[in-house]
Every structure is written in structure tokens, then in C-alpha cells.
Design a protein around this motif. Structure first.
Motif, PDB file in Angstrom:
ATOM      1  N   THR A  46       1.971   2.860 -12.204  1.00 13.10           N
ATOM      2  CA  THR A  46       0.545   2.599 -12.390  1.00 13.10           C
ATOM      3  C   THR A  46       0.059   1.574 -11.365  1.00 13.10           C
ATOM      4  OG1 THR A  46       0.679   3.044 -14.770  1.00 13.10           O
ATOM      5  CG2 THR A  46      -1.211   1.774 -14.006  1.00 13.10           C
ATOM      6  N   GLY A  47       0.801   0.471 -11.239  1.00 10.40           N
ATOM      7  CA  GLY A  47       0.417  -0.581 -10.297  1.00 10.40           C
ATOM      8  C   GLY A  47       0.594  -0.182  -8.844  1.00 10.40           C
ATOM      9  N   GLN A  48       1.606   0.633  -8.550  1.00 11.86           N
ATOM     10  CA  GLN A  48       1.896   1.006  -7.164  1.00 11.86           C
ATOM     11  C   GLN A  48       0.921   2.051  -6.617  1.00 11.86           C
ATOM     12  OE1 GLN A  48       4.221  -0.106  -4.988  1.00 11.86           O
ATOM     13  NE2 GLN A  48       5.018  -1.646  -6.389  1.00 11.86           N
ATOM     14  N   PHE A  49       0.533   3.016  -7.473  1.00 14.00           N
ATOM     15  CA  PHE A  49      -0.220   4.167  -6.957  1.00 14.00           C
ATOM     16  C   PHE A  49      -1.602   4.353  -7.579  1.00 14.00           C
ATOM     17  CE2 PHE A  49       4.272   5.184  -6.278  1.00 14.00           C
ATOM     18  CZ  PHE A  49       4.257   5.441  -4.913  1.00 14.00           C
ATOM     19  N   PHE A  50      -1.917   3.624  -8.656  1.00  6.24           N
ATOM     20  CA  PHE A  50      -3.215   3.801  -9.311  1.00  6.24           C
ATOM     21  C   PHE A  50      -3.904   2.458  -9.518  1.00  6.24           C
ATOM     22  CE2 PHE A  50      -0.495   7.341 -10.564  1.00  6.24           C
ATOM     23  CZ  PHE A  50      -1.294   8.424 -10.236  1.00  6.24           C
ATOM     24  N   LEU A 110       7.620   7.039  -0.495  1.00  2.00           N
ATOM     25  CA  LEU A 110       6.159   7.139  -0.441  1.00  2.00           C
ATOM     26  C   LEU A 110       5.493   5.760  -0.420  1.00  2.00           C
ATOM     27  CD1 LEU A 110       3.701   9.044  -0.535  1.00  2.00           C
ATOM     28  CD2 LEU A 110       3.859   8.967  -3.034  1.00  2.00           C
ATOM     29  N   PRO A 111       4.612   5.486   0.577  1.00  2.00           N
ATOM     30  CA  PRO A 111       3.883   4.207   0.599  1.00  2.00           C
ATOM     31  C   PRO A 111       2.952   4.086  -0.615  1.00  2.00           C
ATOM     32  CG  PRO A 111       3.786   5.304   2.735  1.00  2.00           C
ATOM     33  CD  PRO A 111       4.334   6.297   1.771  1.00  2.00           C
ATOM     34  N   SER A 112       2.609   2.858  -0.976  1.00  7.71           N
ATOM     35  CA  SER A 112       1.792   2.606  -2.161  1.00  7.71           C
ATOM     36  C   SER A 112       0.309   2.765  -1.851  1.00  7.71           C
ATOM     37  CB  SER A 112       2.056   1.189  -2.671  1.00  7.71           C
ATOM     38  OG  SER A 112       1.552   0.245  -1.732  1.00  7.71           O
ATOM     39  N   TYR A 113      -0.506   2.650  -2.909  1.00  9.24           N
ATOM     40  CA  TYR A 113      -1.968   2.708  -2.769  1.00  9.24           C
ATOM     41  C   TYR A 113      -2.471   1.601  -1.849  1.00  9.24           C
ATOM     42  CZ  TYR A 113      -6.890   2.974  -4.238  1.00  9.24           C
ATOM     43  OH  TYR A 113      -8.258   3.108  -4.257  1.00  9.24           O
ATOM     44  N   ALA A 114      -1.861   0.433  -1.932  1.00  8.68           N
ATOM     45  CA  ALA A 114      -2.293  -0.689  -1.101  1.00  8.68           C
ATOM     46  C   ALA A 114      -2.085  -0.414   0.382  1.00  8.68           C
ATOM     47  CB  ALA A 114      -1.542  -1.961  -1.507  1.00  8.68           C
ATOM     48  N   THR A 115      -1.139   0.472   0.714  1.00 12.18           N
ATOM     49  CA  THR A 115      -0.806   0.761   2.110  1.00 12.18           C
ATOM     50  C   THR A 115      -1.618   1.910   2.675  1.00 12.18           C
ATOM     51  OG1 THR A 115       1.448  -0.011   1.721  1.00 12.18           O
ATOM     52  CG2 THR A 115       1.079   1.317   3.704  1.00 12.18           C
ATOM     53  N   ILE A 116      -1.697   3.026   1.942  1.00  8.12           N
ATOM     54  CA  ILE A 116      -2.364   4.211   2.494  1.00  8.12           C
ATOM     55  C   ILE A 116      -3.526   4.698   1.628  1.00  8.12           C
ATOM     56  CG2 ILE A 116      -0.322   4.987   3.751  1.00  8.12           C
ATOM     57  CD1 ILE A 116       0.152   7.050   1.550  1.00  8.12           C
ATOM     58  N   ALA A 119      -4.500   8.469  -0.490  1.00 10.79           N
ATOM     59  CA  ALA A 119      -3.480   9.454  -0.107  1.00 10.79           C
ATOM     60  C   ALA A 119      -2.202   9.270  -0.922  1.00 10.79           C
ATOM     61  CB  ALA A 119      -3.171   9.345   1.385  1.00 10.79           C
ATOM     62  N   ALA A 120      -1.913   8.038  -1.337  1.00  8.15           N
ATOM     63  CA  ALA A 120      -0.670   7.769  -2.076  1.00  8.15           C
ATOM     64  C   ALA A 120      -0.612   8.524  -3.394  1.00  8.15           C
ATOM     65  CB  ALA A 120      -0.505   6.263  -2.287  1.00  8.15           C
ATOM     66  N   PRO A 121      -1.623   8.375  -4.288  1.00 12.06           N
ATOM     67  CA  PRO A 121      -1.538   9.147  -5.534  1.00 12.06           C
ATOM     68  C   PRO A 121      -1.619  10.649  -5.329  1.00 12.06           C
ATOM     69  CG  PRO A 121      -3.641   7.993  -5.390  1.00 12.06           C
ATOM     70  CD  PRO A 121      -2.765   7.452  -4.304  1.00 12.06           C
ATOM     71  N   LEU A 122      -2.343  11.094  -4.297  1.00 16.89           N
ATOM     72  CA  LEU A 122      -2.435  12.528  -4.039  1.00 16.89           C
ATOM     73  C   LEU A 122      -1.080  13.107  -3.642  1.00 16.89           C
ATOM     74  CD1 LEU A 122      -5.835  12.785  -2.108  1.00 16.89           C
ATOM     75  CD2 LEU A 122      -5.354  13.397  -4.490  1.00 16.89           C
TER      76      LEU A 122
END
Length: 554
Positions: A46-50, A110-116, A119-122
Motif C-alpha cells: 500500500t505504501g510502496q505503490f498506492f 519494480l520501482p515504487s510510486y515515489a520513483t516512477i 506507472a508503478a501501480p499499473l
């Protein structure tokens, strides 16, 4: 061809039986390990990708991404079931294993939301979809392969080893997660250590592929292929003819749907409930769950063996009945054992939100745009949902500002209308401080106190929940194999299995937590598995045939 491959429609020779069960089971354990890692780490993911949405929505999104893998499992069943009935069992489940293993490995990179960003959650959801497609083809192949090697009087026993693989895969994932968490520490694990269990799956993939390459084709399928009797259109035969489609529907609603919700309630919803609702720390949750799984797993084999003697149907329907009758008291007991302070506070000082119903939103925003800070009711419920505090709802007069009753105390909320953004933020922060003080004052804890967790009782309750799983799941593979003819068995059994487990079961955590968020009642989500299990008992009792003495060579 090996000795196993030369066997005709009878059982495999004694030395072949061990290889068949071992190779099929180990490969399937690996696939379930891959699939369940995500579920175990949903809170961290949740924290990494959302991280771009509020916490409650983010957690439900993480569960939805978990469920995405389940959504496509029936389509994987159709694609790989057709190939398995036309080309063969062995090669089909080698392909599914490769897809699963590589998809899992890539999640670890896979890079996290903070990085990309978005695109990360997709990409994460895309990888989950690939995992689901692969798993949709794996289970039917493994169960069919083992059953077609088994003696007629031991089919339940033999296939029960395949049934242990889901729990063993979850157990293996738990052990790896616990090990890495312990080794690197909780802070490092949340930052980067969570990737390690995904990355090491590439090694397990290599071992599992090598073991399965030692197998030959199923003797029944090989005999049928040699005689030129394989199906040319298994999808049409399986689902285009009413006589077979009827059996598919009965299998789904009279056995597999109930089995699916009992399974995911016992092995996943209970785990999420402990960590997210009862605020038990992740490491303790994993350890307690692992102990319960270890204690209950032999029961898969026991109920598989028992089904060879008294039948598949009575065991499966008894498990569904027990689940439907006891889930509410069991989860209430779990709350009392795992977080006694929360349970006591909820009973002594119940929380009630008094608000104009038109001022209240469901605490779940599918597009992530609602910060739940524009209306007084939303501000109150958003805080309570994040804190994991159950609450009741009482309607207030139109236009009134919401208030929260904590026992006998009343905490007024904030009317944000007309406030500047800075003023609104300050007012909400002040309200949250008042709420925290009011809750603490009557004994509501921020998290479960490890010293007060009744660990033996918690494990005992989790054991009972998993025992229900073993009752419904232990005999299900034998039942499904025996319902359908060899030429379309892979296709026919895979679809109801993966609709029941992928849709009815796989969507359970997401659906149940959304129901909780909508009502404020931490037990409300249990209505979903209870109703589905009850429907299965009703349909199965009157329409599901008993199969345990059937011949499957035809």
C-alpha cells in the motif's frame, strides 16, 4: 518414455507414485508461494505503490490489485485448460510455472510510486494479471495429472497432497517473510527488504522446473492421444453442451463457491483482520498464522483420505455449514484474544457517529480524489476508519454538524465550509487530537499490546478457521476430477474451480473490507462468506452428485 509414461489408464507403479505426487506438489507449492507473497505484504505494498491516495483507499486498492490476479484466473483456466486437453497435461503446467515465476521476480525489481509515479501501480497490476493467468492453468493441470495416476480407491488421498500446496505455499511465504523481517529489521524491511522474498523466487523456479521436467505425460491422456480420441474443441464440448455445462454450474454453486470463501476467510481475511483491524504488528500476525497453518495442514490429507471412505460431498458441505454458523463468534473471540483492550473498550464505550446521512460518504474512493475533508461526517469517519475503530451510525437533522459519541463523551467535529485550506487543516488536526484523547481516555489502544495478546487462544481460533479450510478443500480436487470425462477434464474442472476461488474467494478481502468501510462495523464483511457458504450448502445438498466411487478412465 519412462515407466510412468507407459502406464495405461490404471494407477502408476509404486515408485512412480512418489515422483508424481512430489513433482506436482512441489511445483504447485512454488506457484502458490509466488501468488501469496503479495497478499502477505499488502500493507507494505500500500505504501510502496498506492501512496497517492488516503490510507483506507490505498489499502483497499492494494487488496484490489491482489484480487486482480484472481480476476483473470478463469481466463487462464480457459486458455491453458484447452491446451492441456489438446496437447497434454505436463507441457501445459511447465509453461504456467515459467510465467508465474518470472512475473513474481519482476515485482521484486519494480520501482515504487515515489520513483516512477502512476506507472508503478499499473505495472504491478499487469504482473498480477500474468500471475493470475498462469495460476488459472496450473491447478487444473496438477490435480488432473495426479488423479489420472491414482488408484481408484485412493484418489482423494492422492489429490489431497495437491490441496496442501496452497497452504504450504502460504506457509513457505510466511517463513521467508518472517526470516527476512527478523534479519533486516522492521524499518529496513518496509523500505527495501520486502523485495527479497520476490527476488529469491527465481531460484525456486529453477528447482521446480527441473523437478517437473522428470515427469512424463499422464497415462490416461497418453492412451487417449495414442488412440486419436483427444478433443478437437474442448471449450465447445465443455461449455457448449448443456449436459456438461449443467455439471459445471452445479460444481460451481454447489461446491466450489462455498469452498472458495471458506478458504480465503480462514487463510487471508483472518490475517488481514489481525493486522489491519486489530492492529497486531505484522511480524506477530505472520508468526501466529504460520503456527496455525503448520498445525492444521495435515488435516488436508486426512479429509482427502476420509473422502475415499465416506464421500466428497458430506465433508465439503459440513465444512461450509460450520463456517456459516460460527464465523461471527469466532471473529469476536479472535478480537478478544488478539487485542483485548480494543475489544473491552468497544463494549464499554461504543463509538457512534451522529450525522446528517447526506453529509456522509462511503470511506472508499475508487479514483483516489476524495480526501474526506470537505464535510464534517467524512472527517469523523475518515479518522475512525484509519484508527480501526468500529462505530455505529445515527441519523441527525439535516444540515447539522456531525459529532462523535465515545461512550458518554461527545466530540464535535469540524464544519469545514468556508474555511481556507490552512484553517481547515488546522481544525481537522485539532479534532483528531481531541478524538485521540477521547478514545485513549476510555481505553482504546493505538495498537495491540504484544504482552496482552493471548497467543495460545489466538492460534487456537486461527487453527479452527484453517480446519474448516481443510474440510472444504481437501476433497475438492477429487470431486472435480470425477465429475468430468478425460477428454475435456482439464478444461471443465478448471473453470468452476477458478471462478469459485478466483472470483468468489479472491475478491473476498477487498469486498469485505469495503463493506466494513461503508458501515463502520468491523464484523460486517463476514456476511459475504456466510451467505455464499450457505448458498453452496443449499445447492450442493440437493443437486451435487456424490462421485467418490466413479470410474474416470472414460
Amino acid at each position: 518414455m519412462t515407466t510412468i509414461g507407459r502406464e495405461q489408464a490404471g494407477a502408476a507403479p509404486e515408485q512412480g507414485k512418489v515422483l508424481v505426487i512430489l513433482a506436482s506438489s512441489l511445483g504447485t507449492v512454488f506457484e502458490w508461494y509466488d501468488f501469496y507473497l503479495y497478499g502477505l505484504l499488502a500493507t507494505i505494498i500500500t505504501g510502496q505503490f498506492f501512496s497517492g491516495v488516503n490510507e483506507t483507499t490505498g489499502f483497499i486498492f492494494a487488496l484490489a490489485a491482489f484480487a486482480a490476479g484472481f480476476a483473470v484466473r478463469p481466463f487462464g483456466a480457459l486458455v491453458f485448460g484447452r491446451i492441456g486437453d489438446m496437447v497434454g497435461r505436463k507441457n501445459t503446467f511447465l509453461v504456467t510455472m515459467g510465467i508465474m515465476g518470472l512475473s513474481t521476480f519482476l515485482v521484486g525489481l519494480l520501482p515504487s510510486y515515489a520513483t516512477i509515479g502512476v506507472a508503478a501501480p499499473l505495472i504491478l497490476v499487469l504482473l498480477r494479471l500474468l500471475q493470475g493467468l498462469a495460476l488459472g492453468g496450473e491447478y487444473g493441470g496438477a490435480a488432473t495429472y495426479v488423479a489420472e495416476h491414482a488408484p481408484a480407491t485412493k484418489r482423494g488421498l492422492f489429490t489431497s497432497f495437491i490441496q496442501t500446496t496452497a497452504t504450504l505455499g502460504l506457509f513457505a511465504a510466511l517463513l521467508v517473510v518472517i526470516g527476512v523481517r527478523t534479519l533486516v529489521g522492521e524499518a529496513a524491511f518496509a523500505e527495501w527488504g520486502w523485495r527479497v522474498p520476490f527476488l529469491i523466487s527465481i531460484l525456486l523456479l529453477g528447482v521446480s522446473m527441473w523437478i517437473r521436467l522428470q515427469l512424463a505425460e499422464s497415462p490416461m491422456f497418453q492412451k487417449m492421444k495414442d488412440e486419436g480420441k483427444t478433443s478437437k474443441a474442448p471449450l465447445t464440448e465443455a461449455f457448449g453442451e448443456w449436459r456438461n455445462l449443467k455439471i459445471v454450474l452445479i460444481a460451481l454453486f454447489g461446491a466450489v463457491a462455498g469452498q472458495g470463501v471458506v478458504w480465503y476467510t480462514g487463510q487471508f481475511y483472518a490475517l488481514f483482520f489481525l493486522e489491519k483491524t486489530l492492529k497486531v504488528d505484522g511480524a506477530t500476525t505472520n508468526i501466529l498464522t504460520a503456527i496455525a497453518l503448520a498445525l492444521a495442514t495435515p488435516a488436508f490429507v486426512f479429509f482427502g483420505w476420509l473422502s475415499d471412505r465416506i464421500g466428497r460431498k458430506p465433508i465439503i458441505l459440513t465444512g461450509c455449514t460450520l463456517a456459516a454458523l460460527t464465523y461471527f463468534p469466532l471473529f469476536d473471540a479472535l478480537s478478544k484474544a488478539a487485542n483485548p483492550a480494543l475489544h473491552a473498550a468497544s463494549a464499554a464505550a461504543p463509538v457512534t457517529v451522529v450525522a446528517d446521512p447526506r453529509d456522509c460518504s462511503v470511506q472508499f474512493d475508487p479514483v483516489g480524489r476524495n480526501r474526506f475533508d470537505a464535510r464534517s461526517c467524512d472527517i469523523a469517519k475518515s479518522y475512525l476508519a484509519k484508527a480501526g475503530v468500529a462505530y455505529a451510525n445515527v441519523a441527525a437533522s439535516a444540515g447539522s454538524v456531525a459529532q462523535v459519541r465515545v461512550g458518554t463523551a461527545i466530540v464535535p467535529t469540524v464544519d469545514p465550509a468556508g474555511m481556507t485550506p490552512d484553517a481547515r487543516k488546522a481544525a481537522i488536526t485539532a479534532f483528531q487530537a481531541r478524538m485521540k484523547a477521547a478514545l485513549a481516555g476510555v481505553g482504546y489502544p493505538d495498537k495491540a499490546d504484544p504482552a496482552r495478546i493471548d497467543k495460545p487462544r489466538t492460534v487456537a481460533i486461527l487453527f479452527v478457521l484453517v480446519l474448516y479450510v481443510t474440510m472444504v478443500y481437501g476433497p475438492i480436487a477429487a470431486l472435480l476430477v470425477e465429475l468430468f470425462p478425460t477428454r475435456i477434464r482439464y478444461t471443465s474442472m478448471s473453470l468452476p474451480y477458478h471462478i469459485g476461488n478466483g472470483w468468489f474467494g479472491g475478491f473476498l478481502p477487498t469486498t469485505a473490507f469495503a463493506m466494513v468501510a461503508a458501515t463502520g462495523d468491523i464484523y460486517y464483511g463476514l456476511w459475504y462468506p456466510i451467505i455464499v457458504a450457505a448458498v453452496t450448502v443449499a445447492v450442493g445438498l440437493f443437486l451435487l452428485p456424490e462421485t467418490f466411487q466413479r470410474r474416470i478412465e472414460d
